[in-house]
Write a protein that holds these residues in place. Sequence first.
Motif, PDB file in Angstrom:
ATOM      1  N   PHE A   1     -21.852 -77.172 -27.035  1.00 45.74           N
ATOM      2  CA  PHE A   1     -21.360 -78.542 -26.973  1.00 45.74           C
ATOM      3  C   PHE A   1     -21.411 -79.061 -25.536  1.00 45.74           C
ATOM      4  O   PHE A   1     -21.858 -80.192 -25.279  1.00 45.74           O
ATOM      5  N   GLY A   2     -20.982 -78.248 -24.593  1.00 44.35           N
ATOM      6  CA  GLY A   2     -21.033 -78.644 -23.199  1.00 44.35           C
ATOM      7  C   GLY A   2     -22.448 -78.918 -22.732  1.00 44.35           C
ATOM      8  O   GLY A   2     -22.699 -79.897 -22.012  1.00 44.35           O
ATOM      9  N   ARG A   3     -23.379 -78.080 -23.139  1.00 45.14           N
ATOM     10  CA  ARG A   3     -24.779 -78.280 -22.760  1.00 45.14           C
ATOM     11  C   ARG A   3     -25.308 -79.606 -23.294  1.00 45.14           C
ATOM     12  O   ARG A   3     -25.991 -80.356 -22.583  1.00 45.14           O
ATOM     13  N   ARG A   4     -24.953 -79.907 -24.542  1.00 42.18           N
ATOM     14  CA  ARG A   4     -25.428 -81.148 -25.156  1.00 42.18           C
ATOM     15  C   ARG A   4     -24.812 -82.379 -24.491  1.00 42.18           C
ATOM     16  O   ARG A   4     -25.454 -83.409 -24.348  1.00 42.18           O
ATOM     17  N   LEU A   5     -23.544 -82.271 -24.084  1.00 45.16           N
ATOM     18  CA  LEU A   5     -22.899 -83.407 -23.428  1.00 45.16           C
ATOM     19  C   LEU A   5     -23.511 -83.686 -22.062  1.00 45.16           C
ATOM     20  O   LEU A   5     -23.666 -84.850 -21.667  1.00 45.16           O
ATOM     21  N   THR A   6     -23.843 -82.637 -21.316  1.00 42.43           N
ATOM     22  CA  THR A   6     -24.447 -82.863 -20.000  1.00 42.43           C
ATOM     23  C   THR A   6     -25.781 -83.585 -20.125  1.00 42.43           C
ATOM     24  O   THR A   6     -26.166 -84.352 -19.237  1.00 42.43           O
ATOM     25  N   GLU A   7     -26.485 -83.360 -21.220  1.00 47.96           N
ATOM     26  CA  GLU A   7     -27.768 -84.021 -21.433  1.00 47.96           C
ATOM     27  C   GLU A   7     -27.625 -85.529 -21.598  1.00 47.96           C
ATOM     28  O   GLU A   7     -28.583 -86.280 -21.357  1.00 47.96           O
ATOM     29  N   LEU A   8     -26.444 -85.991 -21.998  1.00 53.55           N
ATOM     30  CA  LEU A   8     -26.238 -87.429 -22.175  1.00 53.55           C
ATOM     31  C   LEU A   8     -26.278 -88.160 -20.836  1.00 53.55           C
ATOM     32  O   LEU A   8     -26.636 -89.343 -20.792  1.00 53.55           O
ATOM     33  N   GLY A   9     -25.836 -87.490 -19.768  1.00 59.18           N
ATOM     34  CA  GLY A   9     -25.923 -88.072 -18.445  1.00 59.18           C
ATOM     35  C   GLY A   9     -24.715 -88.871 -18.000  1.00 59.18           C
ATOM     36  O   GLY A   9     -24.620 -89.222 -16.822  1.00 59.18           O
ATOM     37  N   TRP A  10     -23.764 -89.146 -18.915  1.00 59.80           N
ATOM     38  CA  TRP A  10     -22.595 -89.957 -18.545  1.00 59.80           C
ATOM     39  C   TRP A  10     -21.268 -89.259 -18.834  1.00 59.80           C
ATOM     40  O   TRP A  10     -20.204 -89.850 -18.642  1.00 59.80           O
ATOM     41  N   VAL A  11     -21.309 -88.023 -19.254  1.00 58.35           N
ATOM     42  CA  VAL A  11     -20.089 -87.216 -19.393  1.00 58.35           C
ATOM     43  C   VAL A  11     -19.984 -86.337 -18.152  1.00 58.35           C
ATOM     44  O   VAL A  11     -20.878 -85.522 -17.881  1.00 58.35           O
ATOM     45  N   THR A  12     -18.915 -86.513 -17.380  1.00 57.56           N
ATOM     46  CA  THR A  12     -18.805 -85.846 -16.080  1.00 57.56           C
ATOM     47  C   THR A  12     -17.994 -84.557 -16.115  1.00 57.56           C
ATOM     48  O   THR A  12     -18.171 -83.687 -15.273  1.00 57.56           O
ATOM     49  N   GLU A  13     -17.065 -84.451 -17.049  1.00 58.71           N
ATOM     50  CA  GLU A  13     -16.229 -83.252 -17.185  1.00 58.71           C
ATOM     51  C   GLU A  13     -16.008 -82.943 -18.652  1.00 58.71           C
ATOM     52  O   GLU A  13     -15.935 -83.863 -19.481  1.00 58.71           O
ATOM     53  N   LEU A  14     -15.883 -81.664 -18.982  1.00 61.14           N
ATOM     54  CA  LEU A  14     -15.470 -81.242 -20.316  1.00 61.14           C
ATOM     55  C   LEU A  14     -14.393 -80.182 -20.148  1.00 61.14           C
ATOM     56  O   LEU A  14     -14.619 -79.157 -19.486  1.00 61.14           O
ATOM     57  N   TYR A  15     -13.232 -80.451 -20.738  1.00 60.84           N
ATOM     58  CA  TYR A  15     -12.081 -79.563 -20.589  1.00 60.84           C
ATOM     59  C   TYR A  15     -11.704 -78.909 -21.906  1.00 60.84           C
ATOM     60  O   TYR A  15     -11.772 -79.534 -22.974  1.00 60.84           O
ATOM     61  N   VAL A  16     -11.272 -77.677 -21.815  1.00 59.29           N
ATOM     62  CA  VAL A  16     -10.737 -76.937 -22.960  1.00 59.29           C
ATOM     63  C   VAL A  16      -9.215 -76.979 -22.889  1.00 59.29           C
ATOM     64  O   VAL A  16      -8.625 -76.629 -21.872  1.00 59.29           O
ATOM     65  N   GLY A  17      -8.583 -77.438 -23.966  1.00 55.60           N
ATOM     66  CA  GLY A  17      -7.133 -77.436 -24.060  1.00 55.60           C
ATOM     67  C   GLY A  17      -6.697 -76.711 -25.324  1.00 55.60           C
ATOM     68  O   GLY A  17      -7.445 -75.931 -25.907  1.00 55.60           O
ATOM     69  N   GLY A  18      -5.473 -76.978 -25.758  1.00 52.92           N
ATOM     70  CA  GLY A  18      -4.981 -76.418 -27.009  1.00 52.92           C
ATOM     71  C   GLY A  18      -4.915 -74.897 -27.005  1.00 52.92           C
ATOM     72  O   GLY A  18      -4.763 -74.250 -25.966  1.00 52.92           O
ATOM     73  N   SER A  19      -5.058 -74.324 -28.178  1.00 48.81           N
ATOM     74  CA  SER A  19      -4.862 -72.884 -28.350  1.00 48.81           C
ATOM     75  C   SER A  19      -5.913 -72.040 -27.633  1.00 48.81           C
ATOM     76  O   SER A  19      -5.627 -70.927 -27.195  1.00 48.81           O
TER      77      SER A  19
END
Length: 237
Positions: free
Chosen positions: A10-28
Amino acid sequence: MTSVPAVAEFGRRLTELGWVTELYVGGSLATGDYVPGVSDLDLVALTDGPVDTSRQAALTALHQELDEGAASGLDLGCVYVETAKLADTAMKHPTWTHGRLVRRILSGISRAELVRHGYAVFGRPPESVLPPMTGDDIRAAARAELTGYWTWAARRPHLWLDPTIADLGLTSMARGRHALRHGALLTKTQAVGQAHAPAWLIDHLRARRQGRNVTSPRLRTALIAWWDAVRTTSRAR
């Protein structure tokens, strides 16, 4: 730190979009309480600029593909927050959850989990972007959840006939009480032991949290969970 392959993909795919700067893991997954097949994946992405209609369409297509492939059965959800609007705690953001895109706030409890336990799949660490969460901040966040959604749910007894709502309510009430009392977060597994329920139901909750197929009496469980919510939300108000 990412131990679930679907999150890395998922992180790899988001970086390909070019406008997502951070991806954080929360929750459990962030707190070490993740149970495969039981827990949801709670993620938060920061974006460069607003998530407009075209961006929402791109996210919907991406999530649908993942839900049918690498993230199938994992309940991978993500809140998309425009970085410039991160400080607005009342703002609703595009959120992928259970197969659809809706708009939700990034709750105080979610913010606390990110600051206290979260980590970045890519981008800056969450504690460098979000402000610190004190014990009083956590108390305020817990009170907001109890007096918000859970008060709404407590006024609708029929909702509690859903076993998922009943289980979630019992652990959420325990987590809310703990946060109000101690200004600290409690995992769902820890909350099972502090649920206001008879021993047999706590045993059932614990078994389901471990991924075992255990069924509780529907009406009795609904009444116990609903009444716990009524009392807990009333005290929080």
